[in-house]
Structures are given as C-alpha cells and as structure tokens.
Scaffold this motif. Structure first.
Motif, PDB file in Angstrom:
ATOM      1  N   ASP A  38     -16.896   7.416 -12.800  1.00 12.88           N
ATOM      2  CA  ASP A  38     -17.930   7.992 -13.680  1.00 12.88           C
ATOM      3  C   ASP A  38     -18.742   6.881 -14.333  1.00 12.88           C
ATOM      4  O   ASP A  38     -19.966   6.948 -14.426  1.00 12.88           O
ATOM      5  CB  ASP A  38     -17.294   8.816 -14.813  1.00 12.88           C
ATOM      6  CG  ASP A  38     -16.780  10.168 -14.333  1.00 12.88           C
ATOM      7  OD1 ASP A  38     -17.174  10.581 -13.214  1.00 12.88           O
ATOM      8  OD2 ASP A  38     -15.982  10.787 -15.058  1.00 12.88           O
ATOM      9  N   ARG A  39     -18.023   5.843 -14.783  1.00  4.75           N
ATOM     10  CA  ARG A  39     -18.691   4.762 -15.521  1.00  4.75           C
ATOM     11  C   ARG A  39     -19.635   3.934 -14.646  1.00  4.75           C
ATOM     12  O   ARG A  39     -20.497   3.233 -15.166  1.00  4.75           O
ATOM     13  CB  ARG A  39     -17.657   3.860 -16.204  1.00  4.75           C
ATOM     14  CG  ARG A  39     -17.147   4.465 -17.515  1.00  4.75           C
ATOM     15  CD  ARG A  39     -16.540   3.400 -18.414  1.00  4.75           C
ATOM     16  NE  ARG A  39     -15.379   2.768 -17.813  1.00  4.75           N
ATOM     17  CZ  ARG A  39     -14.128   3.239 -17.881  1.00  4.75           C
ATOM     18  NH1 ARG A  39     -13.901   4.372 -18.531  1.00  4.75           N
ATOM     19  NH2 ARG A  39     -13.129   2.609 -17.312  1.00  4.75           N
ATOM     20  N   ASP A  56     -12.416   8.144 -13.964  1.00  3.80           N
ATOM     21  CA  ASP A  56     -13.149   7.659 -15.142  1.00  3.80           C
ATOM     22  C   ASP A  56     -13.961   6.410 -14.808  1.00  3.80           C
ATOM     23  O   ASP A  56     -15.120   6.274 -15.208  1.00  3.80           O
ATOM     24  CB  ASP A  56     -12.177   7.290 -16.274  1.00  3.80           C
ATOM     25  CG  ASP A  56     -11.851   8.509 -17.098  1.00  3.80           C
ATOM     26  OD1 ASP A  56     -12.471   9.567 -16.832  1.00  3.80           O
ATOM     27  OD2 ASP A  56     -10.971   8.410 -17.983  1.00  3.80           O
ATOM     28  N   HIS A  98     -25.782   8.435  -9.490  1.00  5.41           N
ATOM     29  CA  HIS A  98     -26.237   9.821  -9.434  1.00  5.41           C
ATOM     30  C   HIS A  98     -27.191  10.044  -8.266  1.00  5.41           C
ATOM     31  O   HIS A  98     -27.966   9.148  -7.917  1.00  5.41           O
ATOM     32  CB  HIS A  98     -26.951  10.213 -10.733  1.00  5.41           C
ATOM     33  CG  HIS A  98     -26.044  10.193 -11.910  1.00  5.41           C
ATOM     34  ND1 HIS A  98     -25.185  11.221 -12.212  1.00  5.41           N
ATOM     35  CD2 HIS A  98     -25.820   9.230 -12.825  1.00  5.41           C
ATOM     36  CE1 HIS A  98     -24.473  10.898 -13.284  1.00  5.41           C
ATOM     37  NE2 HIS A  98     -24.843   9.690 -13.676  1.00  5.41           N
ATOM     38  N   TRP A 117     -13.855  12.346  -5.427  1.00  5.59           N
ATOM     39  CA  TRP A 117     -14.790  12.290  -6.555  1.00  5.59           C
ATOM     40  C   TRP A 117     -16.188  12.745  -6.128  1.00  5.59           C
ATOM     41  O   TRP A 117     -16.900  13.394  -6.877  1.00  5.59           O
ATOM     42  CB  TRP A 117     -14.813  10.851  -7.079  1.00  5.59           C
ATOM     43  CG  TRP A 117     -15.635  10.629  -8.311  1.00  5.59           C
ATOM     44  CD1 TRP A 117     -15.229  10.818  -9.606  1.00  5.59           C
ATOM     45  CD2 TRP A 117     -16.986  10.161  -8.357  1.00  5.59           C
ATOM     46  NE1 TRP A 117     -16.256  10.488 -10.458  1.00  5.59           N
ATOM     47  CE2 TRP A 117     -17.349  10.093  -9.720  1.00  5.59           C
ATOM     48  CE3 TRP A 117     -17.924   9.795  -7.396  1.00  5.59           C
ATOM     49  CZ2 TRP A 117     -18.593   9.672 -10.149  1.00  5.59           C
ATOM     50  CZ3 TRP A 117     -19.174   9.389  -7.817  1.00  5.59           C
ATOM     51  CH2 TRP A 117     -19.499   9.329  -9.176  1.00  5.59           C
ATOM     52  N   ASP A 145     -21.839   5.151 -13.046  1.00  5.28           N
ATOM     53  CA  ASP A 145     -23.125   5.782 -13.344  1.00  5.28           C
ATOM     54  C   ASP A 145     -24.004   5.969 -12.087  1.00  5.28           C
ATOM     55  O   ASP A 145     -25.190   5.634 -12.094  1.00  5.28           O
ATOM     56  CB  ASP A 145     -23.855   4.920 -14.401  1.00  5.28           C
ATOM     57  CG  ASP A 145     -24.824   5.746 -15.234  1.00  5.28           C
ATOM     58  OD1 ASP A 145     -24.765   6.986 -15.139  1.00  5.28           O
ATOM     59  OD2 ASP A 145     -25.648   5.141 -15.948  1.00  5.28           O
TER      60      ASP A 145
END
Ligand code: DC
Length: 230
Positions: A69-70, A66, A74, A116, A72
C-alpha cells in the motif's frame, strides 16, 4: 466481486513476453470501443516503485500488504486505458526501462503481490467491455472471460519486433541476445508456483509469427464479435 456485462464481454489475451499481446489488446479495444487493461504494467509499476524505495529484490518475497500500500501504486481509468502512477507521478514511460524489464519477473513471482493486485484487476472488468492482457488473465484473473486468446510467436521474431519497437538495431547478434532475454523471462513466468504463464484449456491459440499486425488484430476482433453475439 460480481461481474456484469453492461459494457460488453471480457476478452483475455495471454501469452509470452513480446508476443504482441499489449499492442493487439490496445487495437482490439479501440476497434470494439472497449477499455484496455495491460496487467503487466501493474507489476512493472510495483517493480519500479520498490526499486525507487531501495527495497532490495531479495526482500520482495516478504513484502506485506501494508508495505505494498505504501508504495502508492495506482491504476486509474483514462480514456480507453489505465494510467499508472506511483506517488501521484505518471510512470508510463519509466516502467519500460531495461532495469524494470530485468527485475519484473521476480516481483510477479511473489504470491502476496499477485494477491494484492487481484481486486484492482478484477474491478476493471466489473462491467465488462474489457480487453485484458497478461499471463494469467484467462486462467486466474478472469476465468469467466467470454473470449480467451493465447498468442504465441517464435522467439527470434518476438525479439525482432521488440528491438524495432525500441528503435534499436536488429543485427543477428542483437536478435539472438534479445531472444535469450525474452526466453529467460518466459522461463521464470512459466515456472513460478503461483499463477504461472499458462494457456487456458478453453483458449483459442493464435500463432502470430507469420501474421502482420492488422491480421492479428482482425483475428481477435472477429472472434470477439462472434462471442459477443453480433
Ligand atoms: O507483459 P509484460 O512484459 O509487461 O509483463 C511484465 C512482467 O509481469 C512479466 O515478467 C510477466 C508478469 N506478468 C504476470 O506475471 N502476470 C500478468 N498477468 C501480467 C504480467
């Protein structure tokens, strides 16, 4: 994930820091009309994002999916490569600073981080036509790659190339200092428990110490054409 080869074969280029993997991979991709995946850039973008978020390196081993993911981070295909963004900002240049160089091995040693990233990296090869470079591409990310090349180069020559690339001086002292930094990173990358820098059993070893760039690219392109069957 099932891989097909609609767009061509998968080429894995692994090797230590400064062996010329990324620039070779980019040129090979260009030559073959393939896409280039610089997997190190993903570890660098995560490192940059964690530093910017003030998460101290001692905490990185506990990062949860999590939290990752945060951050951010990409990587989106663009032209023949992948564009790395953090919070929507292009970080292509920011991830090449000495600060990121100094911390990235720690991020790359975290098992949860590698886990991940795995889907995003494998997704890039879903249709083939990919030249991917890193440390564990032929051993872990794409063990089924049709061509695996392992690039090696003497530390001083790697240091010289890196310094020239950065537009820095190449005095003997600077070369020695840079060679020591590169070897320090290699040691962390080879010694870590998860997916260490390693040569795949079926890799072709290419020593680039006395090869010029063009010859290096040509060696990989020739092998790729043979493996792709034409
Ligand atoms: O290739 P590079 O210098 O941009 O790699 C940055 C760091 O990421 C380096 O410490 C090794 C690590 N890395 C990794 O562990 N696995 C990969 N597939 C690619 C890079």
């Amino acid at each position: 994930m099932k891989l097909d080869r609609t767009d061509g074969i998968i080429i894995a280029l692994d090797g230590p820091a400064g062996s010329g993997k990324s620039s070779t991979a980019r040129a090979v991709a260009e030559r073959l009309g393939y896409r280039h995946l610089d997997s190190g850039a993903f570890y660098r973008a995560l490192t940059w994002a964690a530093l910017r978020a003030n998460i101290p390196p001692e905490r990185w081993p506990e990062l949860t999916p999590d939290e990752l993911d945060r951050l951010d981070v990409h990587g989106a295909p663009e032209g023949r490569a992948y564009r790395l963004t953090v919070g929507g900002w292009d970080v292509s240049e920011a991830i090449r600073t000495p600060e990121v160089n100094a911390h990235v091995s720690r991020m790359a040693a975290v098992p949860a981080v590698r886990e991940w990233l795995m889907d995003a990296l494998r997704e890039a090869g879903a249709r083939g036509g990919l030249v991917a470079d890193g440390r564990d591409i032929g051993t872990v990310v794409f063990p089924e790659a049709e061509l695996k090349a392992y690039l090696v180069c003497e530390p001083e020559e790697r240091a010289r190339r890196r310094l020239r690339e950065q537009g820095a001086g190449v005095s003997e002292d600077e070369v020695r200092a840079e060679a020591a930094r590169l070897q320090g990173r290699d040691q962390i990358d080879s010694g870590r428990a998860v997916a260490p820098l390693a040569e795949a059993a079926d890799a072709v070893r290419i020593d680039t110490t006395r090869l010029d760039f063009e010859a290096q690219v040509e060696a990989v392109v020739k092998l790729a054409r043979e493996r792709a069957g034409g």
